[in-house]
Design an enzyme around this catalytic site. Structure first.
Site, PDB file in Angstrom:
ATOM      1  N   THR A  58     -21.456  24.589  20.004  1.00  0.00           N
ATOM      2  CA  THR A  58     -21.544  24.355  18.593  1.00  0.00           C
ATOM      3  C   THR A  58     -22.373  24.901  18.034  1.00  0.00           C
ATOM      4  O   THR A  58     -22.305  25.327  16.653  1.00  0.00           O
ATOM      5  CB  THR A  58     -21.903  22.759  18.462  1.00  0.00           C
ATOM      6  OG1 THR A  58     -23.062  22.493  19.337  1.00  0.00           O
ATOM      7  CG2 THR A  58     -20.955  21.788  18.657  1.00  0.00           C
ATOM      8  N   ALA A 105     -14.902  23.366  12.450  1.00  0.00           N
ATOM      9  CA  ALA A 105     -13.342  22.828  12.708  1.00  0.00           C
ATOM     10  C   ALA A 105     -12.480  23.664  13.509  1.00  0.00           C
ATOM     11  O   ALA A 105     -11.407  23.972  13.408  1.00  0.00           O
ATOM     12  CB  ALA A 105     -12.789  22.774  11.343  1.00  0.00           C
ATOM     13  N   GLY A 119     -24.392  12.877  22.918  1.00  0.00           N
ATOM     14  CA  GLY A 119     -25.678  13.446  23.178  1.00  0.00           C
ATOM     15  C   GLY A 119     -26.759  12.280  22.970  1.00  0.00           C
ATOM     16  O   GLY A 119     -26.896  11.737  22.006  1.00  0.00           O
ATOM     17  N   ALA A 168      25.195   2.781 -11.464  1.00  0.00           N
ATOM     18  CA  ALA A 168      24.977   2.768  -9.983  1.00  0.00           C
ATOM     19  C   ALA A 168      25.710   3.974  -9.168  1.00  0.00           C
ATOM     20  O   ALA A 168      26.808   4.229  -9.600  1.00  0.00           O
ATOM     21  CB  ALA A 168      25.406   1.501  -9.573  1.00  0.00           C
ATOM     22  N   ASN A 199     -10.607  11.904  18.318  1.00  0.00           N
ATOM     23  CA  ASN A 199     -10.187  12.848  19.359  1.00  0.00           C
ATOM     24  C   ASN A 199      -9.033  12.661  19.945  1.00  0.00           C
ATOM     25  O   ASN A 199      -8.151  13.393  20.632  1.00  0.00           O
ATOM     26  CB  ASN A 199     -11.291  12.960  20.912  1.00  0.00           C
ATOM     27  CG  ASN A 199     -12.721  13.097  20.361  1.00  0.00           C
ATOM     28  OD1 ASN A 199     -12.758  14.363  19.859  1.00  0.00           O
ATOM     29  ND2 ASN A 199     -13.727  12.481  20.677  1.00  0.00           N
ATOM     30  N   TYR A 226      20.505   9.294  -6.452  1.00  0.00           N
ATOM     31  CA  TYR A 226      19.749  10.215  -6.243  1.00  0.00           C
ATOM     32  C   TYR A 226      19.506  11.118  -7.486  1.00  0.00           C
ATOM     33  O   TYR A 226      20.517  11.690  -7.942  1.00  0.00           O
ATOM     34  CB  TYR A 226      20.483  11.150  -5.048  1.00  0.00           C
ATOM     35  CG  TYR A 226      19.428  12.171  -4.852  1.00  0.00           C
ATOM     36  CD1 TYR A 226      18.043  12.075  -4.539  1.00  0.00           C
ATOM     37  CD2 TYR A 226      20.080  13.743  -5.118  1.00  0.00           C
ATOM     38  CE1 TYR A 226      17.406  13.558  -4.303  1.00  0.00           C
ATOM     39  CE2 TYR A 226      19.084  14.702  -4.773  1.00  0.00           C
ATOM     40  CZ  TYR A 226      17.723  14.654  -4.499  1.00  0.00           C
ATOM     41  OH  TYR A 226      16.934  15.411  -4.451  1.00  0.00           O
ATOM     42  N   GLU A 239     -27.623  16.377  26.245  1.00  0.00           N
ATOM     43  CA  GLU A 239     -26.149  16.186  26.329  1.00  0.00           C
ATOM     44  C   GLU A 239     -25.728  15.397  27.739  1.00  0.00           C
ATOM     45  O   GLU A 239     -26.658  15.413  28.612  1.00  0.00           O
ATOM     46  CB  GLU A 239     -25.405  17.486  26.424  1.00  0.00           C
ATOM     47  CG  GLU A 239     -25.301  18.246  25.154  1.00  0.00           C
ATOM     48  CD  GLU A 239     -25.006  17.143  24.110  1.00  0.00           C
ATOM     49  OE1 GLU A 239     -23.678  16.943  24.162  1.00  0.00           O
ATOM     50  OE2 GLU A 239     -25.679  17.287  22.786  1.00  0.00           O
ATOM     51  N   ARG A 253      -6.916  16.543  23.117  1.00  0.00           N
ATOM     52  CA  ARG A 253      -6.693  15.381  23.585  1.00  0.00           C
ATOM     53  C   ARG A 253      -5.856  14.678  22.621  1.00  0.00           C
ATOM     54  O   ARG A 253      -4.951  13.601  22.766  1.00  0.00           O
ATOM     55  CB  ARG A 253      -7.764  14.517  23.796  1.00  0.00           C
ATOM     56  CG  ARG A 253      -8.600  14.622  24.982  1.00  0.00           C
ATOM     57  CD  ARG A 253     -10.119  14.123  25.041  1.00  0.00           C
ATOM     58  NE  ARG A 253     -10.982  14.980  23.933  1.00  0.00           N
ATOM     59  CZ  ARG A 253     -12.223  14.458  23.746  1.00  0.00           C
ATOM     60  NH1 ARG A 253     -12.592  13.370  24.178  1.00  0.00           N
ATOM     61  NH2 ARG A 253     -12.665  15.102  23.030  1.00  0.00           N
TER      62      ARG A 253
HETATM   63  C1  UD1 Z   1     -21.056  16.989  20.488  1.00  0.00           C
HETATM   64  C2  UD1 Z   1     -22.380  17.091  20.381  1.00  0.00           C
HETATM   65  C3  UD1 Z   1     -23.290  15.611  20.787  1.00  0.00           C
HETATM   66  C4  UD1 Z   1     -22.558  14.647  20.046  1.00  0.00           C
HETATM   67  C5  UD1 Z   1     -21.221  14.656  19.692  1.00  0.00           C
HETATM   68  C6  UD1 Z   1     -20.808  13.427  18.556  1.00  0.00           C
HETATM   69  C7  UD1 Z   1     -23.259  19.365  20.897  1.00  0.00           C
HETATM   70  C8  UD1 Z   1     -23.626  20.335  21.950  1.00  0.00           C
HETATM   71  N1  UD1 Z   1     -23.063  18.058  21.199  1.00  0.00           N
HETATM   72  O1  UD1 Z   1     -20.585  16.709  21.596  1.00  0.00           O
HETATM   73  O2  UD1 Z   1     -24.742  15.666  21.089  1.00  0.00           O
HETATM   74  O3  UD1 Z   1     -23.429  13.484  20.438  1.00  0.00           O
HETATM   75  O4  UD1 Z   1     -20.615  15.768  19.596  1.00  0.00           O
HETATM   76  O5  UD1 Z   1     -19.362  13.473  18.619  1.00  0.00           O
HETATM   77  O6  UD1 Z   1     -23.349  19.667  19.669  1.00  0.00           O
HETATM   78  N2  UD1 Z   1     -16.745  23.003  18.076  1.00  0.00           N
HETATM   79  C9  UD1 Z   1     -16.333  24.345  17.510  1.00  0.00           C
HETATM   80  N3  UD1 Z   1     -16.477  25.216  18.424  1.00  0.00           N
HETATM   81  C10 UD1 Z   1     -17.257  25.038  19.549  1.00  0.00           C
HETATM   82  C11 UD1 Z   1     -17.583  24.050  19.900  1.00  0.00           C
HETATM   83  C12 UD1 Z   1     -17.349  23.050  19.306  1.00  0.00           C
HETATM   84  O7  UD1 Z   1     -15.915  24.532  16.267  1.00  0.00           O
HETATM   85  O8  UD1 Z   1     -17.284  26.380  20.267  1.00  0.00           O
HETATM   86  C13 UD1 Z   1     -16.297  21.844  17.164  1.00  0.00           C
HETATM   87  C14 UD1 Z   1     -15.315  20.943  17.622  1.00  0.00           C
HETATM   88  O9  UD1 Z   1     -14.308  21.278  17.316  1.00  0.00           O
HETATM   89  C15 UD1 Z   1     -15.862  19.625  17.419  1.00  0.00           C
HETATM   90  C16 UD1 Z   1     -17.335  19.640  17.012  1.00  0.00           C
HETATM   91  O10 UD1 Z   1     -17.761  21.025  17.307  1.00  0.00           O
HETATM   92  O11 UD1 Z   1     -15.404  19.250  16.063  1.00  0.00           O
HETATM   93  C17 UD1 Z   1     -18.134  19.216  18.453  1.00  0.00           C
HETATM   94  O12 UD1 Z   1     -17.630  19.461  19.561  1.00  0.00           O
HETATM   95  P1  UD1 Z   1     -17.194  18.784  20.942  1.00  0.00           P
HETATM   96  O13 UD1 Z   1     -17.007  19.651  22.062  1.00  0.00           O
HETATM   97  O14 UD1 Z   1     -16.425  17.721  20.570  1.00  0.00           O
HETATM   98  O15 UD1 Z   1     -18.712  18.165  21.239  1.00  0.00           O
HETATM   99  P2  UD1 Z   1     -19.064  16.751  21.963  1.00  0.00           P
HETATM  100  O16 UD1 Z   1     -18.975  17.359  23.525  1.00  0.00           O
HETATM  101  O17 UD1 Z   1     -18.165  15.932  21.647  1.00  0.00           O
HETATM  102 MG    MG Z   2     -16.351  15.749  20.238  1.00  0.00          MG
END
Ligand code: UD1
Ligand code: MG
Length: 465
Positions: free
Chosen positions: A97, A25, A157, A379, A243, A365, A171, A31
């Site tokens: 991630t 999170a 991905g 009232a 998003n 109120y 990806e 966005r």
């Molecule tokens: C990611 C997946 C992708 C998948 C998609 C589904 C990876 C590399 N890719 O891509 O395969 O199809 O989600 O929606 O995992 N986050 C962090 N810290 C970070 C990066 C991300 O907490 O350093 C959190 C973001 O807040 C988000 C989630 O991880 O909740 C996913 O990150 P995001 O950048 O949205 O990945 P996608 O490009 O959507």
């Molecule tokens: Mg995403």
């Protein structure tokens, strides 16, 4: 049942294994174009994060870690509110991630049979899906990935499957044209065998077009180690991430449809369910009726036989049996209505307890107040609870009668069975069974109206007296 990994943790959930769920999170949610962190935006009266935490494995043997962005104290507070047992970790730099998951390393080393990673912005995920995803681990798989067939796979991905085995996740930015044609996508929920998870995730590098540590690279590492990775498929609807505000509104629509159907199935009467907004935690007794155009926010319970009339707005309130609310009532947080209470049109309540049979039928109120059984509030009655600095309490006794257009200047107590004359501004306590009237004497001039009219029609200004 005890987990078979020998981590020493006991699991009692349906899978029979202990788990650590890591919720990512840390995103800014750029966005969403909002100063509020993405995971705190609400759907059906609950934050996106609350929906995910509600579905995540819980109970004995199920621990939880949430990875939060730097300075996002409000997210930490939301986690603590929902799951005081959860550990929180800050990801100081957003390096991907896998890096986000490793921010919770201290929790991972604690050991669990299953390590589950999920994004904090997928509010429609169900607890059943977590169980399905974890099932293959029990049978020896090292990794299970939740996949779905995307109507438009752009941005996701892609899951590369060879001979029925998941071999890699590619990806979007790194995918070849052939790989981009694949419709099976990564939902972002993964479950690892807890004994091997850390070794696998620690091997993840950042040799990709974005230079990020991708959690998805875990799949090819698992394959290289000669271990098994599997895909569990689900519907796109369940794993749709949020998003943008448009996606948030769309999720709300789907969630409302689900909640309305559940309420109807539970016996709630709704004349026009499509106009009624519910919260994910709204609870109903038997024979509840909700008229069209009612908005119910979080923390509302409605007991047997209660009727909510049109255009009412209700948040954090408990409504007693056979109570009647509205039309056009606003029940704010801390409202508690006893059995048979009647709240009529244009009445606002806040932090107010109304005991059984009390009535506030029009234009009032009632805030920071306790209203005794069977009291009748006329009232236009206002509890003047705020002096510009602090809030004060009004107590109205059992069977009291407050005449119309009265101001009760708190702190003040109206005794049991007391009577307040209409138009009074009550600043002092009124004892039980007393009658209080606070207004100036009425003057009546016999024939005064006729004289006034005569003077006006002759174009003269009326004399005093
Ligand atoms: C990611 C997946 C992708 C998948 C998609 C589904 C990876 C590399 N890719 O891509 O395969 O199809 O989600 O929606 O995992 N986050 C962090 N810290 C970070 C990066 C991300 O907490 O350093 C959190 C973001 O807040 C988000 C989630 O991880 O909740 C996913 O990150 P995001 O950048 O949205 O990945 P996608 O490009 O959507
Ligand atoms: Mg995403």
């Amino acid at each position: 049942m005890t987990g078979k990994s020998g981590t020493g943790k006991t699991a009692t959930d349906k899978t029979g294994r202990s788990s650590l769920t890591i919720v990512l999170a840390a995103g800014e949610g750029t966005r969403m174009r909002s100063s509020v962190p993405k995971v705190l935006h609400p759907v059906a009266g609950q934050s996106l994060l609350a929906h995910v935490l509600g579905a995540a494995p819980k109970g004995t043997g199920a621990s939880l870690a949430v990875v939060i962005g730097p300075g996002h104290d409000a997210v930490t507070a939301e986690v603590k509110r929902l799951r005081p047992d959860a550990a929180t970790f800050t990801q100081h730099e957003r390096l991907g991630t896998a890096h986000a998951v490793l921010s919770a390393r201290d929790a991972i080393v604690g050991g669990a049979d299953d390590l589950v990673g999920v994004f904090g912005d997928t509010p429609r995920i169900s607890s059943a899906k977590f169980e399905r995803l974890r099932a293959p681990l029990k049978k020896g798989a090292a990794l299970a990935v939740l996949g779905f067939r995307a109507a438009d796979p752009t941005g996701y991905g892609r899951l590369l499957v060879e001979g029925g085995r998941l071999v890699a996740i590619r990806e979007q930015a790194d995918a070849s044209p052939q790989e981009r044609a694949i419709g099976l996508c990564n939902a972002g929920v993964m479950a690892f065998d807890g004994r091997q998870a850390l070794a696998i995730i620690d091997k993840i590098g950042h040799a990709n077009s974005k230079g990020e540590y991708y959690l998805t690279d875990a799949v090819s590492i698992v394959r290289d180690l000669g271990l098994e990775a599997v895909v569990i498929e689900t519907s796109e609807d369940e794993v749709r991430g949020i998003n943008t505000k448009a996606q948030l509104a769309e999720a709300e629509q789907v969630m409302q449809a689900r909640l309305r159907k559940a309420a109807l199935d539970a016996g709630v009467t709704m004349i026009a369910p499509e106009t009624v907004y519910l919260a994910a935690d709204t609870s109903f007794g038997n024979d509840v009726t909700i008229e069209p155009f009612v908005v119910i926010g979080p923390g509302v319970s409605i007991a047997d036989g209660a009727v909510i009339h049109s255009f009412s707005h209700i948040v954090q309130a408990s409504i007693g049996k056979h109570a009647s609310v509205g039309p056009y009532a606003r029940l704010r947080p801390g409202t508690s209505l006893g059995e048979g209470v009647r709240i009529g049109n244009f009445v606002e309540t806040k932090a107010a307890t109304l005991e059984a049979g009390a009535k506030v039928n029009h234009l009032s109120y009632i805030g920071d107040a306790h209203v005794g059984e069977g009291a009748n509030i006329g009232a236009g009655t206002i509890t003047c609870n705020y002096d510009g600095f602090s809030k004060h309490k009004t107590e109205i006794g059992k069977g009291a009668f407050v005449g119309t257009n009265s101001s009760l200047v708190a702190p003040v107590k109206i005794g049991n069975g007391a009577y307040i004359g209409s138009g009074s501004v009550i600043t002092k306590n009124v004892p039980d069974d007393a009658m209080a009237v606070e207004r100036s004497q009425q003057t009546t001039r016999e024939g005064g109206a006729a004289r006034y009219r005569e003077m006006k029609t002759r174009g003269k200004t009326p004399k005093s007296g």
